[in-house]
Design a protein around this motif. Structure first.
Motif, short mmCIF file in Angstrom:
data_model
loop_
_atom_site.label_atom_id
_atom_site.label_comp_id
_atom_site.label_asym_id
_atom_site.label_seq_id
_atom_site.Cartn_x
_atom_site.Cartn_y
_atom_site.Cartn_z
N GLY A 109 12.86 -25.95 38.49
CA GLY A 109 12.38 -27.33 38.69
C GLY A 109 12.76 -27.94 40.02
O GLY A 109 12.55 -29.15 40.24
N LEU A 110 13.31 -27.16 40.96
CA LEU A 110 13.75 -27.73 42.23
C LEU A 110 12.59 -28.17 43.12
O LEU A 110 12.71 -29.12 43.90
CB LEU A 110 14.67 -26.74 42.98
N HIS A 111 11.45 -27.51 43.03
CA HIS A 111 10.29 -27.97 43.82
C HIS A 111 9.90 -29.39 43.40
O HIS A 111 9.64 -30.25 44.25
CB HIS A 111 9.09 -27.04 43.59
N GLN A 112 9.85 -29.63 42.09
CA GLN A 112 9.48 -30.97 41.61
C GLN A 112 10.53 -32.00 42.04
O GLN A 112 10.20 -33.10 42.47
CB GLN A 112 9.36 -30.96 40.08
N ARG A 113 11.79 -31.63 41.99
CA ARG A 113 12.84 -32.58 42.38
C ARG A 113 12.82 -32.85 43.89
O ARG A 113 13.23 -33.90 44.35
CB ARG A 113 14.23 -32.05 41.94
N ALA A 114 12.26 -31.91 44.67
CA ALA A 114 12.14 -32.12 46.13
C ALA A 114 10.99 -33.07 46.43
O ALA A 114 10.94 -33.65 47.52
CB ALA A 114 11.93 -30.78 46.83
N GLY A 115 10.05 -33.21 45.47
CA GLY A 115 8.91 -34.11 45.69
C GLY A 115 7.57 -33.41 45.69
O GLY A 115 6.54 -34.05 45.87
N SER A 116 7.55 -32.08 45.47
CA SER A 116 6.25 -31.39 45.39
C SER A 116 5.49 -31.93 44.20
O SER A 116 6.04 -32.07 43.10
CB SER A 116 6.45 -29.87 45.25
N ARG A 117 4.20 -32.24 44.43
CA ARG A 117 3.48 -32.95 43.37
C ARG A 117 2.77 -32.02 42.40
O ARG A 117 2.75 -32.22 41.21
CB ARG A 117 2.48 -33.92 44.01
N GLN A 118 2.14 -30.97 42.94
CA GLN A 118 1.41 -30.08 42.02
C GLN A 118 2.07 -28.72 42.07
O GLN A 118 1.81 -27.95 43.00
CB GLN A 118 -0.06 -29.99 42.45
N VAL A 119 2.93 -28.42 41.13
CA VAL A 119 3.65 -27.15 41.12
C VAL A 119 3.10 -26.31 39.96
O VAL A 119 3.09 -26.76 38.81
CB VAL A 119 5.16 -27.35 40.93
N VAL A 120 2.63 -25.12 40.26
CA VAL A 120 2.16 -24.23 39.19
C VAL A 120 3.33 -23.34 38.78
O VAL A 120 3.79 -22.52 39.58
CB VAL A 120 0.96 -23.37 39.68
N GLU A 121 3.85 -23.56 37.57
CA GLU A 121 5.00 -22.81 37.10
C GLU A 121 4.51 -21.57 36.34
O GLU A 121 4.12 -21.65 35.16
CB GLU A 121 5.87 -23.68 36.17
N LEU A 122 4.51 -20.44 37.02
CA LEU A 122 4.00 -19.22 36.36
C LEU A 122 4.88 -18.79 35.20
O LEU A 122 4.40 -18.21 34.22
CB LEU A 122 3.93 -18.05 37.38
N HIS A 123 6.18 -19.04 35.31
CA HIS A 123 7.11 -18.53 34.31
C HIS A 123 7.82 -19.61 33.52
O HIS A 123 8.88 -19.37 32.95
CB HIS A 123 8.14 -17.61 35.00
#
Ligand code: BV8
Length: 255
Positions: A109-123
């Motif tokens: 979840g670190l991408h989301q906490r950095a502010g990335s808005r659309q993160v595709v979580e494959l796993h």
């Protein structure tokens, strides 16, 4: 990287950028990668032996505790300069009404906490739990006491909401990732050994469709020889350098 100016001048005409990240991008946040020797309590286990339905069936408490340990570590960690640079890259492309896709194999979840808005979580994500029987997902992580907590709806064990080895990936996420690899003109492979399928095939799909492949990894991988730009560097150093070269140190796009 000596070809940085060539990479930047070509990247300026990008229309669709897809980035695939692996555990290496979280290494500079203090999160061990899969191929690091697992630290502390877990030095005697291999992730591949714990991240499986069989392991959970055999020893649900061990697997739940391993994920609780990882989750606590992640919650104490912070996104690093690499995660933040990807947010800036997304902003730059979206402002130009170009496309940007961030596909991650990570469950932290670190991408989301950095502010990335659309993160595709494959796993999936170890910040969520789910019922091991009915699959109901919960945004919280109840404390286990000697065994995984019980699902509040049916009483079965809760498990982490992640994709284990031998399990299929979320259909929507996989479809989005395949499209993002097929349609991009630039594909960045950042912090991954590119060994786990089907994520590892995304770079080949992008190459087959004519994309420029950039790999950012301090170590060589089997992908390095196929990359147009193979940047042997930690992501937390390379990505900010890339953004600075794109924007210049006045923080705006260098014409
Ligand atoms: C599936 C969530 C259908 C859980 C994970 C085809 C061929 C062979 C095998 C298979 C195949 N298809 C399916 C398989 C089986 C299997 C697989 O791929 N096995 C591998 C081991 C060969 N795949 C599956 O089971 C997938 N399911 O395909 O379903 C199916 C079902 C049954 C049978 C057939 C098909 C599900 C895979 C998902 C598993 N879940 N994670 C959890 O996290 O606990 S995988 C997990 O491991 C990660 O999510 C990640 O994907 C992977 C680790 O890879 P990396 O992220 O790359 O990490 P690694 O440590 O390897 O490398 C880190 C890199 O970073 C290194 O290169 C290092 O140099 C670099 N680095 C270090 N520091 C930095 C850095 N880079 C940049 N900056 C730094 N500072």
């Amino acid at each position: 990287m000596e070809q940085l100016s060539q990479l930047v001048s070509e990247l300026r005409s990008a229309q669709c950028v897809t980035v695939l990240t692996g555990s290496g991008i979280s290494a500079e946040s203090g999160i061990p990668t899969f191929r690091d020797v697992q630290t502390g309590l877990w030095a005697r286990f291999r992730p591949e032996d714990l991240a499986t339905p069989h392991a959970f069936h055999q020893n649900p408490s061990l697997v739940w505790d391993w994920y609780s340990w990882r989750r606590d570590m992640v919650l104490q960690a912070s996104p690093n300069a690499g995660h933040i640079a990807l947010v800036e890259l997304e902003d730059w492309l979206v402002k130009r009404s170009d496309s940007f896709y961030l596909i991650t194999q990570n469950v932290d979840g670190l991408h989301q906490r950095a502010g990335s808005r659309q993160v595709v979580e494959l796993h999936g994500s170890l910040l969520r739990s789910k019922c091991s029987s009915e699959g109901t997902v919960f945004d919280d992580w109840p404390k286990g006491h000697g065994s995984p907590p019980a699902c509040p709806q049916c009483g079965a064990f809760l498990r982490p909401d992640v994709v284990w080895f031998g399990e299929t990936l979320p259909e929507q996420a996989l479809q989005t990732a395949w499209k993002a690899a097929q349609n991009c003109d630039w594909f960045f492979s950042v912090g991954t050994s590119s060994l786990v399928e089907p994520a590892a095939s995304l770079s080949s799909i992008a190459l087959q469709n004519g994309a420029t492949l950039v790999e950012i990894n301090p170590a060589e991988t089997h992908l390095s020889s196929r990359a147009h730009f193979s940047w042997r560097s930690p992501a937390g150093q390379a990505l900010p350098v890339l953004l600075l070269a794109l924007f210049g140190d006045q923080g705006k796009l260098v014409p």
